[in-house]
Design a protein around this motif. Structure first.
Motif, PDB file in Angstrom:
ATOM      1  N   ARG A 165      88.447 -15.306 -25.001  1.00 49.93           N
ATOM      2  CA  ARG A 165      89.067 -14.136 -25.627  1.00 49.93           C
ATOM      3  C   ARG A 165      89.830 -13.322 -24.583  1.00 49.93           C
ATOM      4  NH1 ARG A 165      83.839 -11.770 -28.482  1.00 49.93           N
ATOM      5  NH2 ARG A 165      82.910 -12.924 -26.760  1.00 49.93           N
ATOM      6  N   GLY A 166      91.024 -12.919 -24.913  1.00 45.53           N
ATOM      7  CA  GLY A 166      91.833 -12.130 -23.990  1.00 45.53           C
ATOM      8  C   GLY A 166      91.494 -10.649 -24.074  1.00 45.53           C
ATOM      9  N   GLY A 167      92.171  -9.861 -23.239  1.00 42.92           N
ATOM     10  CA  GLY A 167      91.986  -8.418 -23.272  1.00 42.92           C
ATOM     11  C   GLY A 167      90.601  -7.956 -22.877  1.00 42.92           C
ATOM     12  N   ARG A 168      89.951  -8.687 -21.995  1.00 40.28           N
ATOM     13  CA  ARG A 168      88.586  -8.340 -21.606  1.00 40.28           C
ATOM     14  C   ARG A 168      88.567  -7.250 -20.546  1.00 40.28           C
ATOM     15  NH1 ARG A 168      84.910 -12.060 -23.784  1.00 40.28           N
ATOM     16  NH2 ARG A 168      83.507 -10.319 -23.426  1.00 40.28           N
ATOM     17  N   THR A 169      87.672  -6.298 -20.733  1.00 37.77           N
ATOM     18  CA  THR A 169      87.415  -5.266 -19.740  1.00 37.77           C
ATOM     19  C   THR A 169      86.091  -5.589 -19.060  1.00 37.77           C
ATOM     20  OG1 THR A 169      86.188  -3.903 -21.304  1.00 37.77           O
ATOM     21  CG2 THR A 169      88.580  -3.517 -21.158  1.00 37.77           C
ATOM     22  N   ILE A 170      85.773  -4.865 -17.999  1.00 30.93           N
ATOM     23  CA  ILE A 170      84.484  -5.054 -17.341  1.00 30.93           C
ATOM     24  C   ILE A 170      83.346  -4.786 -18.327  1.00 30.93           C
ATOM     25  CG2 ILE A 170      82.916  -3.944 -15.677  1.00 30.93           C
ATOM     26  CD1 ILE A 170      84.588  -6.074 -14.426  1.00 30.93           C
ATOM     27  N   SER A 171      83.508  -3.778 -19.166  1.00 35.86           N
ATOM     28  CA  SER A 171      82.462  -3.452 -20.147  1.00 35.86           C
ATOM     29  C   SER A 171      82.212  -4.601 -21.108  1.00 35.86           C
ATOM     30  CB  SER A 171      82.846  -2.197 -20.947  1.00 35.86           C
ATOM     31  OG  SER A 171      82.919  -1.079 -20.105  1.00 35.86           O
ATOM     32  N   SER A 172      83.286  -5.227 -21.615  1.00 36.83           N
ATOM     33  CA  SER A 172      83.113  -6.326 -22.567  1.00 36.83           C
ATOM     34  C   SER A 172      82.571  -7.581 -21.884  1.00 36.83           C
ATOM     35  CB  SER A 172      84.422  -6.635 -23.304  1.00 36.83           C
ATOM     36  OG  SER A 172      85.402  -7.130 -22.425  1.00 36.83           O
ATOM     37  N   ILE A 173      82.957  -7.813 -20.631  1.00 33.45           N
ATOM     38  CA  ILE A 173      82.418  -8.948 -19.875  1.00 33.45           C
ATOM     39  C   ILE A 173      80.926  -8.728 -19.616  1.00 33.45           C
ATOM     40  CG2 ILE A 173      82.466 -10.147 -17.643  1.00 33.45           C
ATOM     41  CD1 ILE A 173      85.512  -9.669 -17.623  1.00 33.45           C
ATOM     42  N   THR A 174      80.563  -7.494 -19.268  1.00 30.58           N
ATOM     43  CA  THR A 174      79.150  -7.161 -19.044  1.00 30.58           C
ATOM     44  C   THR A 174      78.334  -7.396 -20.304  1.00 30.58           C
ATOM     45  OG1 THR A 174      79.757  -5.474 -17.423  1.00 30.58           O
ATOM     46  CG2 THR A 174      77.551  -5.331 -18.341  1.00 30.58           C
ATOM     47  N   ALA A 175      78.860  -6.925 -21.446  1.00 27.42           N
ATOM     48  CA  ALA A 175      78.150  -7.089 -22.724  1.00 27.42           C
ATOM     49  C   ALA A 175      77.978  -8.565 -23.066  1.00 27.42           C
ATOM     50  CB  ALA A 175      78.909  -6.362 -23.834  1.00 27.42           C
ATOM     51  N   GLN A 176      79.034  -9.369 -22.846  1.00 24.01           N
ATOM     52  CA  GLN A 176      78.965 -10.803 -23.140  1.00 24.01           C
ATOM     53  C   GLN A 176      77.966 -11.501 -22.219  1.00 24.01           C
ATOM     54  OE1 GLN A 176      80.186 -12.290 -25.622  1.00 24.01           O
ATOM     55  NE2 GLN A 176      79.931 -14.442 -25.127  1.00 24.01           N
ATOM     56  N   ALA A 177      77.957 -11.138 -20.945  1.00 25.32           N
ATOM     57  CA  ALA A 177      77.018 -11.743 -19.988  1.00 25.32           C
ATOM     58  C   ALA A 177      75.576 -11.386 -20.348  1.00 25.32           C
ATOM     59  CB  ALA A 177      77.345 -11.281 -18.571  1.00 25.32           C
ATOM     60  N   ARG A 178      75.344 -10.134 -20.731  1.00 28.07           N
ATOM     61  CA  ARG A 178      73.996  -9.709 -21.140  1.00 28.07           C
ATOM     62  C   ARG A 178      73.518 -10.488 -22.369  1.00 28.07           C
ATOM     63  NH1 ARG A 178      71.840  -5.166 -18.956  1.00 28.07           N
ATOM     64  NH2 ARG A 178      73.225  -3.752 -17.830  1.00 28.07           N
ATOM     65  N   LYS A 179      74.408 -10.616 -23.337  1.00 31.10           N
ATOM     66  CA  LYS A 179      74.087 -11.333 -24.572  1.00 31.10           C
ATOM     67  C   LYS A 179      73.758 -12.796 -24.285  1.00 31.10           C
ATOM     68  CE  LYS A 179      76.150 -12.507 -29.050  1.00 31.10           C
ATOM     69  NZ  LYS A 179      77.385 -12.392 -29.870  1.00 31.10           N
ATOM     70  N   HIS A 180      74.581 -13.422 -23.445  1.00 28.66           N
ATOM     71  CA  HIS A 180      74.369 -14.836 -23.109  1.00 28.66           C
ATOM     72  C   HIS A 180      73.060 -15.021 -22.347  1.00 28.66           C
ATOM     73  CE1 HIS A 180      75.154 -18.855 -21.464  1.00 28.66           C
ATOM     74  NE2 HIS A 180      76.048 -18.978 -22.436  1.00 28.66           N
ATOM     75  N   ARG A 181      72.784 -14.110 -21.436  1.00 30.58           N
ATOM     76  CA  ARG A 181      71.535 -14.184 -20.658  1.00 30.58           C
ATOM     77  C   ARG A 181      70.318 -14.028 -21.558  1.00 30.58           C
ATOM     78  NH1 ARG A 181      68.546 -10.219 -17.712  1.00 30.58           N
ATOM     79  NH2 ARG A 181      67.491 -11.091 -15.887  1.00 30.58           N
ATOM     80  N   ARG A 182      70.413 -13.100 -22.521  1.00 30.34           N
ATOM     81  CA  ARG A 182      69.295 -12.869 -23.441  1.00 30.34           C
ATOM     82  C   ARG A 182      69.045 -14.089 -24.343  1.00 30.34           C
ATOM     83  NH1 ARG A 182      71.333  -8.723 -25.502  1.00 30.34           N
ATOM     84  NH2 ARG A 182      72.071  -9.594 -27.455  1.00 30.34           N
ATOM     85  N   LYS A 183      70.122 -14.718 -24.821  1.00 33.35           N
ATOM     86  CA  LYS A 183      69.981 -15.832 -25.768  1.00 33.35           C
ATOM     87  C   LYS A 183      69.740 -17.180 -25.101  1.00 33.35           C
ATOM     88  CE  LYS A 183      72.524 -14.225 -29.788  1.00 33.35           C
ATOM     89  NZ  LYS A 183      73.611 -14.534 -30.732  1.00 33.35           N
ATOM     90  N   HIS A 184      70.425 -17.419 -23.977  1.00 32.56           N
ATOM     91  CA  HIS A 184      70.396 -18.763 -23.383  1.00 32.56           C
ATOM     92  C   HIS A 184      69.944 -18.790 -21.926  1.00 32.56           C
ATOM     93  CE1 HIS A 184      72.795 -19.756 -26.922  1.00 32.56           C
ATOM     94  NE2 HIS A 184      73.654 -18.819 -26.564  1.00 32.56           N
ATOM     95  N   GLY A 185      69.823 -17.622 -21.295  1.00 31.14           N
ATOM     96  CA  GLY A 185      69.641 -17.576 -19.856  1.00 31.14           C
ATOM     97  C   GLY A 185      71.013 -17.609 -19.200  1.00 31.14           C
ATOM     98  N   LEU A 186      71.082 -17.311 -17.912  1.00 30.31           N
ATOM     99  CA  LEU A 186      72.367 -17.327 -17.217  1.00 30.31           C
ATOM    100  C   LEU A 186      72.144 -17.575 -15.733  1.00 30.31           C
ATOM    101  CD1 LEU A 186      75.403 -17.036 -17.565  1.00 30.31           C
ATOM    102  CD2 LEU A 186      75.150 -14.560 -17.326  1.00 30.31           C
ATOM    103  N   GLY A 187      72.687 -18.707 -15.252  1.00 28.10           N
ATOM    104  CA  GLY A 187      72.547 -19.060 -13.840  1.00 28.10           C
ATOM    105  C   GLY A 187      73.768 -18.706 -13.014  1.00 28.10           C
TER     106      GLY A 187
END
Length: 196
Positions: free
Chosen positions: A111-133
């Motif tokens: 997805r385009g138009g990403r800000t640091i806030s939206s990247i942070t939210a996506q990383a948090r969501k991914h970590r919560r659901k799948h983990g994140l290495g």
């Protein structure tokens, strides 16, 4: 993983960095069209064999990233993968490609138009659901600044600090790709933030 961090898959890089270490921000910067994305995908593919990877692609569409990922796993030139013609012979190759990619814990968000806030939210969501290495952001210059009144140098500094905060808060390594401007060649010194 190595004793110090998650292996990059490149022994020389591991010897220098100690692998991908949590809470650290890594910048991969080079001139345009030098192969930064390809290298980052190779690194991500290696990590994704054992730990989840989130690849934020602000430049390439998702399909192109997955094609390069398959080329990396199957050790084939990505041009060959993209030029595959659906013949009886190549259908098996396409099947191999999908099977190779499906075994990896590698997720692409284009997805385009990403800000640091939206990247942070996506990383948090991914970590919560799948983990994140490992989180990979391709690339720094396309992250939307929160304050467009700032100079480009200040914007990049703010974005870099935001990515560092993601690494520290989520306790993960973050790899950000960046392009160097022509001044880096002219200055003849080790690239600095103002060269991005």
């Amino acid at each position: 993983p190595t004793s110090k961090g998650i292996s990059t898959g490149y022994p020389e890089v591991d010897a220098h960095l100690g692998g991908w270490q949590e809470q650290r921000l890594y910048l991969l910067a080079a001139k345009t069209s030098i192969g930064k994305s390809a290298l980052a995908i190779n690194w991500g593919a290696h990590v994704a064999r054992g730990a989840p990877v989130l690849f934020i692609s602000l430049e390439m569409p998702e399909g192109d990233v997955y094609t390069r990922l398959a080329a990396s796993v199957l050790r084939k030139p990505s041009d060959d993968m993209q030029a595959t013609v659906y013949t009886e012979q190549s259908t098996a190759e396409v099947g191999d490609m999908f099977e190779a990619v499906s075994r990896l814990k590698f997720k692409v968000d284009d997805r385009g138009g990403r800000t640091i806030s939206s990247i942070t939210a996506q990383a948090r969501k991914h970590r919560r659901k799948h983990g994140l290495g490992l989180l990979i952001v391709d690339y720094l210059g396309l992250v939307e600044p929160t304050d467009k009144r700032l100079s480009r140098y200040e914007q990049l500094g703010t974005i870099s600090r935001g990515l560092k905060l993601i690494a520290k808060t989520l306790r993960i390594p973050v790899l950000a790709l960046a392009q160097l401007n022509r001044q880096a060649d002219q200055d003849g010194v080790r690239p600095q933030l103002h060269h991005l």
